[in-house]
Enzyme design. Sequence first.
Site, PDB file in Angstrom:
ATOM      1  N   ALA A  11      29.175  52.108 -13.245  1.00 36.31           N
ATOM      2  CA  ALA A  11      30.282  51.511 -12.490  1.00 36.31           C
ATOM      3  C   ALA A  11      30.204  51.857 -11.012  1.00 36.31           C
ATOM      4  CB  ALA A  11      31.619  51.984 -13.057  1.00 36.31           C
ATOM      5  N   ASP A 153      12.050  55.558  -0.699  1.00 44.32           N
ATOM      6  CA  ASP A 153      11.243  56.059   0.421  1.00 44.32           C
ATOM      7  C   ASP A 153      10.038  55.143   0.673  1.00 44.32           C
ATOM      8  OD1 ASP A 153      12.958  58.294   0.556  1.00 44.32           O
ATOM      9  OD2 ASP A 153      11.822  59.287  -1.012  1.00 44.32           O
ATOM     10  N   HIS A 182      12.236  64.212  -2.322  1.00 46.13           N
ATOM     11  CA  HIS A 182      13.142  63.191  -1.785  1.00 46.13           C
ATOM     12  C   HIS A 182      14.288  63.845  -1.012  1.00 46.13           C
ATOM     13  CE1 HIS A 182      15.435  59.539  -1.325  1.00 46.13           C
ATOM     14  NE2 HIS A 182      16.478  60.131  -1.888  1.00 46.13           N
TER      15      HIS A 182
HETATM   16  P1  NAD Z   1      29.052  56.374  -6.669  1.00 45.89           P
HETATM   17  O1  NAD Z   1      30.065  57.456  -6.512  1.00 45.89           O
HETATM   18  O2  NAD Z   1      29.351  55.049  -6.069  1.00 45.89           O
HETATM   19  O3  NAD Z   1      28.745  56.137  -8.208  1.00 45.89           O
HETATM   20  C1  NAD Z   1      28.462  57.189  -9.082  1.00 45.89           C
HETATM   21  C2  NAD Z   1      29.000  56.832 -10.449  1.00 45.89           C
HETATM   22  O4  NAD Z   1      28.684  57.906 -11.330  1.00 45.89           O
HETATM   23  C3  NAD Z   1      30.539  56.646 -10.494  1.00 45.89           C
HETATM   24  O5  NAD Z   1      30.862  55.405 -11.068  1.00 45.89           O
HETATM   25  C4  NAD Z   1      31.003  57.801 -11.356  1.00 45.89           C
HETATM   26  O6  NAD Z   1      32.149  57.495 -12.134  1.00 45.89           O
HETATM   27  C5  NAD Z   1      29.782  58.024 -12.229  1.00 45.89           C
HETATM   28  N1  NAD Z   1      29.762  59.319 -12.898  1.00 45.89           N
HETATM   29  C6  NAD Z   1      30.189  60.521 -12.463  1.00 45.89           C
HETATM   30  N2  NAD Z   1      30.015  61.446 -13.418  1.00 45.89           N
HETATM   31  C7  NAD Z   1      29.445  60.821 -14.466  1.00 45.89           C
HETATM   32  C8  NAD Z   1      29.012  61.233 -15.748  1.00 45.89           C
HETATM   33  N3  NAD Z   1      29.137  62.498 -16.165  1.00 45.89           N
HETATM   34  N4  NAD Z   1      28.480  60.309 -16.576  1.00 45.89           N
HETATM   35  C9  NAD Z   1      28.361  59.015 -16.175  1.00 45.89           C
HETATM   36  N5  NAD Z   1      28.747  58.570 -14.974  1.00 45.89           N
HETATM   37  C10 NAD Z   1      29.281  59.458 -14.135  1.00 45.89           C
HETATM   38  O7  NAD Z   1      27.665  56.968  -6.108  1.00 45.89           O
HETATM   39  P2  NAD Z   1      26.335  56.135  -5.748  1.00 45.89           P
HETATM   40  O8  NAD Z   1      26.381  55.708  -4.352  1.00 45.89           O
HETATM   41  O9  NAD Z   1      26.091  55.145  -6.820  1.00 45.89           O
HETATM   42  O10 NAD Z   1      25.235  57.310  -5.837  1.00 45.89           O
HETATM   43  C11 NAD Z   1      24.951  57.933  -7.061  1.00 45.89           C
HETATM   44  C12 NAD Z   1      23.919  59.045  -6.866  1.00 45.89           C
HETATM   45  O11 NAD Z   1      22.668  58.496  -6.448  1.00 45.89           O
HETATM   46  C13 NAD Z   1      24.289  60.056  -5.772  1.00 45.89           C
HETATM   47  O12 NAD Z   1      23.999  61.353  -6.229  1.00 45.89           O
HETATM   48  C14 NAD Z   1      23.390  59.685  -4.608  1.00 45.89           C
HETATM   49  O13 NAD Z   1      23.133  60.757  -3.751  1.00 45.89           O
HETATM   50  C15 NAD Z   1      22.152  59.251  -5.349  1.00 45.89           C
HETATM   51  N6  NAD Z   1      21.203  58.412  -4.588  1.00 45.89           N
HETATM   52  C16 NAD Z   1      19.881  58.625  -4.783  1.00 45.89           C
HETATM   53  C17 NAD Z   1      18.940  57.865  -4.130  1.00 45.89           C
HETATM   54  C18 NAD Z   1      17.475  58.093  -4.367  1.00 45.89           C
HETATM   55  O14 NAD Z   1      16.665  57.611  -3.571  1.00 45.89           O
HETATM   56  N7  NAD Z   1      17.070  58.756  -5.422  1.00 45.89           N
HETATM   57  C19 NAD Z   1      19.357  56.857  -3.247  1.00 45.89           C
HETATM   58  C20 NAD Z   1      20.721  56.656  -3.064  1.00 45.89           C
HETATM   59  C21 NAD Z   1      21.649  57.447  -3.740  1.00 45.89           C
HETATM   60  C1  LMR Z   2      18.830  57.948   0.296  1.00 44.62           C
HETATM   61  O1  LMR Z   2      17.688  58.324   0.569  1.00 44.62           O
HETATM   62  O2  LMR Z   2      19.360  56.961   0.839  1.00 44.62           O
HETATM   63  C2  LMR Z   2      19.582  58.660  -0.801  1.00 44.62           C
HETATM   64  O3  LMR Z   2      18.932  59.824  -1.198  1.00 44.62           O
HETATM   65  C3  LMR Z   2      21.012  58.886  -0.482  1.00 44.62           C
HETATM   66  C4  LMR Z   2      21.241  59.900   0.595  1.00 44.62           C
HETATM   67  O4  LMR Z   2      22.034  60.823   0.384  1.00 44.62           O
HETATM   68  O5  LMR Z   2      20.683  59.758   1.688  1.00 44.62           O
END
Ligand code: NAD
Ligand code: LMR
Length: 340
Positions: A11, A153, A182
């Site tokens: 979500a 990346d 990352h």
């Molecule tokens: P967001 O807050 O919009 O969405 C996160 C979702 O996770 C929410 O809907 C929340 O209810 C849900 N959630 C929380 N605890 C949970 C659980 N125990 N089980 C299931 N769902 C749960 O955040 P977002 O912008 O979607 O980012 C999510 C994650 O991805 C963050 O940690 C962010 O830093 C990471 N991210 C990683 C990368 C990457 O390159 N790897 C890039 C962007 C964001």
């Molecule tokens: C990104 O690279 O955009 C993600 O890891 C989210 C962040 O915290 O920068």
Amino acid sequence: MGKKAVVLGAAGGIGQPLSLLLKQSQVLTDLALFDVVPSVIGVGADLSHINSSSVLTAHTKDNDGLAKALKDADIVVIPAGVPRKPGMTRDDLFKINAGIVSDLATAIAQNCPKAFICVISNPVNSTVPIVAEVLKKAGVFDPKRLFGVTTLDIVRASTFVTSSLGIPNEAPKYSVPVVGGHSGTTIVPLLSQAEPKIDDKLLGNKEELEKVVNRIQFGGDEVVKAKDGAGSATLSMAYAGYRFVDSLIKAKYLGQTGVIEDSYIHVSAHPNAAKALSGLVGDNNSLEFFSLPVELGPDGVKDVHSLGQTTDYEKKLLEACVAELKGNIEKGSTFVTSKA
Ligand code: NAD
Ligand code: LMR
């Protein structure tokens, strides 16, 4: 035979567009969404009207929803957890996200221990080691099936190089290997190894080269700053996450060969991983996880490709990466191993 993918955190900012992209797949037979917030049921109802091949189900914790979502899953993608706000590092997310990822990994170990696991939740450098340790404790760890998703990346590297060179959109995209981890300095783009070869106009221009490398390393901050408190990259991440899962789908279900994606993997995933890693940072690196060019196959990691000779500038970037990454990995592993 079913072909099932699951999105945990469906979500959220990444979860919703990633689920939309996965719903478009004509290969998957089942797509399950799970989130702790009730709105995931609405997201599921919405996506379920799309006339693609997969049957869509949406689950909250009620009625054993997590176990139901994970049952018979082949591919589990985890974008669950909190994102950054301006001024935060990815490591600042550890306090909340470590527990979330650890609990989800426990459920995966119980319900679909043979699934491919794609970890998006930050800090990826530490959350992937957490998943590995949880699976080890449960006696179901297979390093060939665990992936830290660093594809954003790679996507950024291609975009920023093209933009620095002032090349029009229709030009072929640069494929730039990005290794390491990352977060900031652990993200190491190897522009000298790009395909097609990057023009000396950029490679030989120290100032411009450093500018592009810095932009790739800190591209996430650019989005966090621009969103000004409303989160971090979501749409570009959904695109990148879909690209990675689609590559898994091609390798696993469609029998395609030569499918290569850089991914943050455990070094024991393939004997060639240690070789590729030592080729970049030497033998005495004691690193357990590193992002490397991974050839994907029906069982996950099929091979790991070595890269060519890096430049002196890239060697310095790699040194800085190793110094920071070691601590990140240990922090994740200890989070699990220090518990009784
Ligand atoms: P967001 O807050 O919009 O969405 C996160 C979702 O996770 C929410 O809907 C929340 O209810 C849900 N959630 C929380 N605890 C949970 C659980 N125990 N089980 C299931 N769902 C749960 O955040 P977002 O912008 O979607 O980012 C999510 C994650 O991805 C963050 O940690 C962010 O830093 C990471 N991210 C990683 C990368 C990457 O390159 N790897 C890039 C962007 C964001
Ligand atoms: C990104 O690279 O955009 C993600 O890891 C989210 C962040 O915290 O920068």
